[in-house]
Structure formats: C-alpha cells, structure tokens
Design a protein around this motif. Sequence first.
Motif, PDB file in Angstrom:
ATOM      1  N   THR A   5       0.855  -1.186   0.000  1.00 25.05           N
ATOM      2  CA  THR A   5       0.000   0.000   0.000  1.00 25.05           C
ATOM      3  C   THR A   5       0.889   1.233   0.000  1.00 25.05           C
ATOM      4  O   THR A   5       1.737   1.391   0.884  1.00 25.05           O
ATOM      5  N   ILE A   6       0.697   2.090  -0.978  1.00 29.20           N
ATOM      6  CA  ILE A   6       1.428   3.352  -1.069  1.00 29.20           C
ATOM      7  C   ILE A   6       0.484   4.471  -0.662  1.00 29.20           C
ATOM      8  O   ILE A   6      -0.601   4.622  -1.238  1.00 29.20           O
ATOM      9  N   VAL A   7       0.863   5.235   0.347  1.00 31.64           N
ATOM     10  CA  VAL A   7       0.035   6.340   0.830  1.00 31.64           C
ATOM     11  C   VAL A   7       0.526   7.617   0.164  1.00 31.64           C
ATOM     12  O   VAL A   7       1.626   8.091   0.423  1.00 31.64           O
ATOM     13  N   GLY A   8      -0.310   8.151  -0.709  1.00 35.06           N
ATOM     14  CA  GLY A   8       0.056   9.352  -1.457  1.00 35.06           C
ATOM     15  C   GLY A   8       0.014   9.090  -2.947  1.00 35.06           C
ATOM     16  O   GLY A   8       0.669   8.162  -3.429  1.00 35.06           O
ATOM     17  N   ALA A   9      -0.767   9.906  -3.685  1.00 36.05           N
ATOM     18  CA  ALA A   9      -0.949   9.688  -5.119  1.00 36.05           C
ATOM     19  C   ALA A   9      -0.271  10.759  -5.963  1.00 36.05           C
ATOM     20  O   ALA A   9      -0.653  10.994  -7.106  1.00 36.05           O
ATOM     21  N   GLY A  10       0.749  11.411  -5.390  1.00 32.10           N
ATOM     22  CA  GLY A  10       1.502  12.390  -6.154  1.00 32.10           C
ATOM     23  C   GLY A  10       2.502  11.720  -7.075  1.00 32.10           C
ATOM     24  O   GLY A  10       2.522  10.498  -7.246  1.00 32.10           O
ATOM     25  N   ILE A  11       3.375  12.512  -7.668  1.00 38.06           N
ATOM     26  CA  ILE A  11       4.361  11.982  -8.605  1.00 38.06           C
ATOM     27  C   ILE A  11       5.263  10.960  -7.924  1.00 38.06           C
ATOM     28  O   ILE A  11       5.589   9.913  -8.495  1.00 38.06           O
ATOM     29  N   THR A  12       5.655  11.219  -6.671  1.00 39.46           N
ATOM     30  CA  THR A  12       6.542  10.290  -5.965  1.00 39.46           C
ATOM     31  C   THR A  12       5.877   8.941  -5.752  1.00 39.46           C
ATOM     32  O   THR A  12       6.446   7.886  -6.048  1.00 39.46           O
ATOM     33  N   GLY A  13       4.645   8.948  -5.216  1.00 33.98           N
ATOM     34  CA  GLY A  13       3.938   7.698  -4.959  1.00 33.98           C
ATOM     35  C   GLY A  13       3.728   6.883  -6.222  1.00 33.98           C
ATOM     36  O   GLY A  13       3.907   5.661  -6.232  1.00 33.98           O
ATOM     37  N   MET A  14       3.339   7.557  -7.300  1.00 34.08           N
ATOM     38  CA  MET A  14       3.091   6.829  -8.540  1.00 34.08           C
ATOM     39  C   MET A  14       4.379   6.339  -9.183  1.00 34.08           C
ATOM     40  O   MET A  14       4.402   5.279  -9.817  1.00 34.08           O
ATOM     41  N   ALA A  15       5.468   7.086  -9.023  1.00 35.95           N
ATOM     42  CA  ALA A  15       6.754   6.625  -9.548  1.00 35.95           C
ATOM     43  C   ALA A  15       7.193   5.344  -8.835  1.00 35.95           C
ATOM     44  O   ALA A  15       7.712   4.410  -9.463  1.00 35.95           O
ATOM     45  N   ILE A  16       6.975   5.297  -7.516  1.00 37.04           N
ATOM     46  CA  ILE A  16       7.298   4.088  -6.756  1.00 37.04           C
ATOM     47  C   ILE A  16       6.448   2.921  -7.252  1.00 37.04           C
ATOM     48  O   ILE A  16       6.952   1.809  -7.481  1.00 37.04           O
ATOM     49  N   ALA A  17       5.166   3.174  -7.470  1.00 36.58           N
ATOM     50  CA  ALA A  17       4.264   2.118  -7.941  1.00 36.58           C
ATOM     51  C   ALA A  17       4.691   1.595  -9.297  1.00 36.58           C
ATOM     52  O   ALA A  17       4.568   0.400  -9.589  1.00 36.58           O
ATOM     53  N   SER A  18       5.206   2.468 -10.147  1.00 37.93           N
ATOM     54  CA  SER A  18       5.610   2.041 -11.491  1.00 37.93           C
ATOM     55  C   SER A  18       6.766   1.051 -11.454  1.00 37.93           C
ATOM     56  O   SER A  18       6.921   0.231 -12.367  1.00 37.93           O
ATOM     57  N   VAL A  26      -0.165  -3.843  -5.863  1.00 41.60           N
ATOM     58  CA  VAL A  26       0.061  -2.480  -5.374  1.00 41.60           C
ATOM     59  C   VAL A  26      -1.251  -1.705  -5.351  1.00 41.60           C
ATOM     60  O   VAL A  26      -2.018  -1.710  -6.318  1.00 41.60           O
ATOM     61  N   THR A  27      -1.484  -1.013  -4.236  1.00 40.12           N
ATOM     62  CA  THR A  27      -2.641  -0.125  -4.089  1.00 40.12           C
ATOM     63  C   THR A  27      -2.149   1.244  -3.647  1.00 40.12           C
ATOM     64  O   THR A  27      -1.335   1.348  -2.718  1.00 40.12           O
ATOM     65  N   ILE A  28      -2.619   2.280  -4.304  1.00 34.31           N
ATOM     66  CA  ILE A  28      -2.309   3.659  -3.918  1.00 34.31           C
ATOM     67  C   ILE A  28      -3.537   4.251  -3.246  1.00 34.31           C
ATOM     68  O   ILE A  28      -4.644   4.211  -3.796  1.00 34.31           O
ATOM     69  N   VAL A  29      -3.367   4.770  -2.030  1.00 34.87           N
ATOM     70  CA  VAL A  29      -4.477   5.397  -1.310  1.00 34.87           C
ATOM     71  C   VAL A  29      -4.150   6.862  -1.046  1.00 34.87           C
ATOM     72  O   VAL A  29      -3.014   7.205  -0.720  1.00 34.87           O
ATOM     73  N   ALA A  30      -5.145   7.717  -1.202  1.00 38.22           N
ATOM     74  CA  ALA A  30      -4.934   9.150  -0.978  1.00 38.22           C
ATOM     75  C   ALA A  30      -6.275   9.867  -0.947  1.00 38.22           C
ATOM     76  O   ALA A  30      -7.280   9.357  -1.459  1.00 38.22           O
ATOM     77  N   ILE A 137      -1.741  17.073 -17.191  1.00 41.54           N
ATOM     78  CA  ILE A 137      -1.773  16.040 -18.229  1.00 41.54           C
ATOM     79  C   ILE A 137      -1.006  14.811 -17.768  1.00 41.54           C
ATOM     80  O   ILE A 137      -1.480  13.678 -17.892  1.00 41.54           O
ATOM     81  N   PHE A 138       0.181  15.035 -17.204  1.00 42.14           N
ATOM     82  CA  PHE A 138       1.058  13.921 -16.845  1.00 42.14           C
ATOM     83  C   PHE A 138       0.479  13.036 -15.751  1.00 42.14           C
ATOM     84  O   PHE A 138       0.560  11.801 -15.826  1.00 42.14           O
ATOM     85  N   LEU A 139      -0.114  13.636 -14.707  1.00 43.79           N
ATOM     86  CA  LEU A 139      -0.610  12.843 -13.584  1.00 43.79           C
ATOM     87  C   LEU A 139      -1.710  11.863 -14.004  1.00 43.79           C
ATOM     88  O   LEU A 139      -1.620  10.667 -13.698  1.00 43.79           O
ATOM     89  N   PRO A 140      -2.761  12.298 -14.717  1.00 40.79           N
ATOM     90  CA  PRO A 140      -3.772  11.333 -15.167  1.00 40.79           C
ATOM     91  C   PRO A 140      -3.206  10.310 -16.153  1.00 40.79           C
ATOM     92  O   PRO A 140      -3.624   9.149 -16.140  1.00 40.79           O
ATOM     93  N   TRP A 141      -2.256  10.747 -16.989  1.00 38.39           N
ATOM     94  CA  TRP A 141      -1.622   9.813 -17.941  1.00 38.39           C
ATOM     95  C   TRP A 141      -0.913   8.693 -17.192  1.00 38.39           C
ATOM     96  O   TRP A 141      -1.062   7.511 -17.534  1.00 38.39           O
ATOM     97  N   LEU A 142      -0.142   9.063 -16.155  1.00 37.33           N
ATOM     98  CA  LEU A 142       0.585   8.053 -15.393  1.00 37.33           C
ATOM     99  C   LEU A 142      -0.376   7.170 -14.611  1.00 37.33           C
ATOM    100  O   LEU A 142      -0.166   5.945 -14.513  1.00 37.33           O
TER     101      LEU A 142
END
Length: 256
Positions: A5-18, A26-30, A137-142
């Motif tokens: 579980t990754i807490v935080g849906a910003g660029i950092t959290g999503m980069a870790i998930a990638s 993997v689940t992202i919660v925010a 644009i980038f955040l929804p794309w990722l």
Amino acid sequence: MARITIVGAGITGMAIASLLSRNHEVTIVAKNLPGDELSREWASPWAGAVFLGLDGSKPNEQKMQLDSFAVLWSLAVSNPESSIKRIEMNDFHDDKTIDQIWYNGKLPEFRILKDSELPKGVKLGMSYKTVVMTPKIFLPWLRNRLESSGVRFKRINLSSLAEVKSQGHDIVVNATGFGPKFLEDIQDQDVQLVRGQTVHVKSNFNKIFMRHGRDYTYAISRLDGTCILGGIKQYEQTEPEVDMELQQDVNLSNCK
C-alpha cells in the motif's frame, strides 16, 4: 508476491508504484487523486515541473536522479502524449563555482556559459537539455498507465498510517510529502514546510531560465504557449490562498 500500500498519489507515490507493479499487488491510497479538479490541498498538480539536479545530493541520490532523468528523457520521445518534452535549460548561480555542481557534464549538451552570456551579478551559468511536463496532463496519464498494469487507486482520507491496516498489506510506503509532520502516529517535526507561489502566463518563451542566489527566480516554458513564473520560498508557511501583493511585486517583477 507482496501486497503493498502506497500512501500518497503524487508523482513520488506513482513513480514508486511504477517500479513495483510488475511483481507485486500495489494499491495507492490518498485523499486527492490524479484526474480530480485542481485542489490546493496537494502540491503535485501545481509543480513547474522540470528536472533539475538538487544541490547537496549524496552519490546515491545523484544516481537516483540521473536514473529518473533517463526514463523521463526517453518518455519524451516514446510517449509524447504524457506532456513530457525536451527543453533547453539556462541555469544560473550567484554564489557557486563549477566544481560545486555535481551534475556538471552529466546532462545532454552541457556547457558552461561565457561571461558575456551571464546576467549581471551571476557568477556561474550553464546550459544543458532537460525535460519539462504539464502536471494536469502527466498525472492522469501516469495513473492510467499504472491502472492498466494492475495498480489500484482508492480515495481515503487518513489521519494516521495505522488506518491503512484495514486495507490488508505486507508493506506500507509513506509518500505523503509533508504528511509525516501531521500524521498522528509520526508527527516528524524535522519536516520543513516551504510555501511556493507561481504565475501561469501565456508566452512564446521556449527555454527554462533558473537563477539561484540573492533572487530565486525562474521562468519555465511548457512549450505549449504558456510559461510558469516564480519563485517564492516561504519557510514554515502553509497558507493556500494567493498573496496578490506578492504575485505582483515579486513574481512578475523578478521575471519581467
């Protein structure tokens, strides 16, 4: 396979998930998620956003930054719909010498500018290629890219990391930005808050201007007919409302 579980849906959290999603669940919660209406409750949608080597980075941090840059540099060509673009950076310092710049020679087309190319009062100037993106644009794309690989997103407003226990996980990753200062079971008082304020303008400027020193000033072209002007660093402030006097007297005046 671990449940992460990754807490935080910003660029950092999503980069870790990638990096994790190929081998783990993997689940992202925010509270705020990519694709939401713009909100001042989180910083990622308001970023410049550009790659810039961070001062004072240790060797392992330098490697992480250059590895990240290589991915973004490649995506600018392979996935232009991500909004990532390659761009020229003019990087100026009032009080540094080239031997203090760890990314010296490590970025594409790197060169030291001549004295005749420097603004008044600048001690060191460098030109090189970097990348810029448009967060909205980038955040929804990722996010779409991650969801297609199996990553799940859940909207949860947490007051502590302990609250994610009910989600079922093996590992929790804290990617909450300044959250550790306020999460009830962490309250890390060493986290330093820095308030920024920028101006988004229409402009045909096609480079990035960045000046560090007496005046922290930047103009970040997004190569889409707009430019982000700044910059402001107000330590230990969290006021989300726009300071109109600051906008007029500092942002616009310094970047004029």
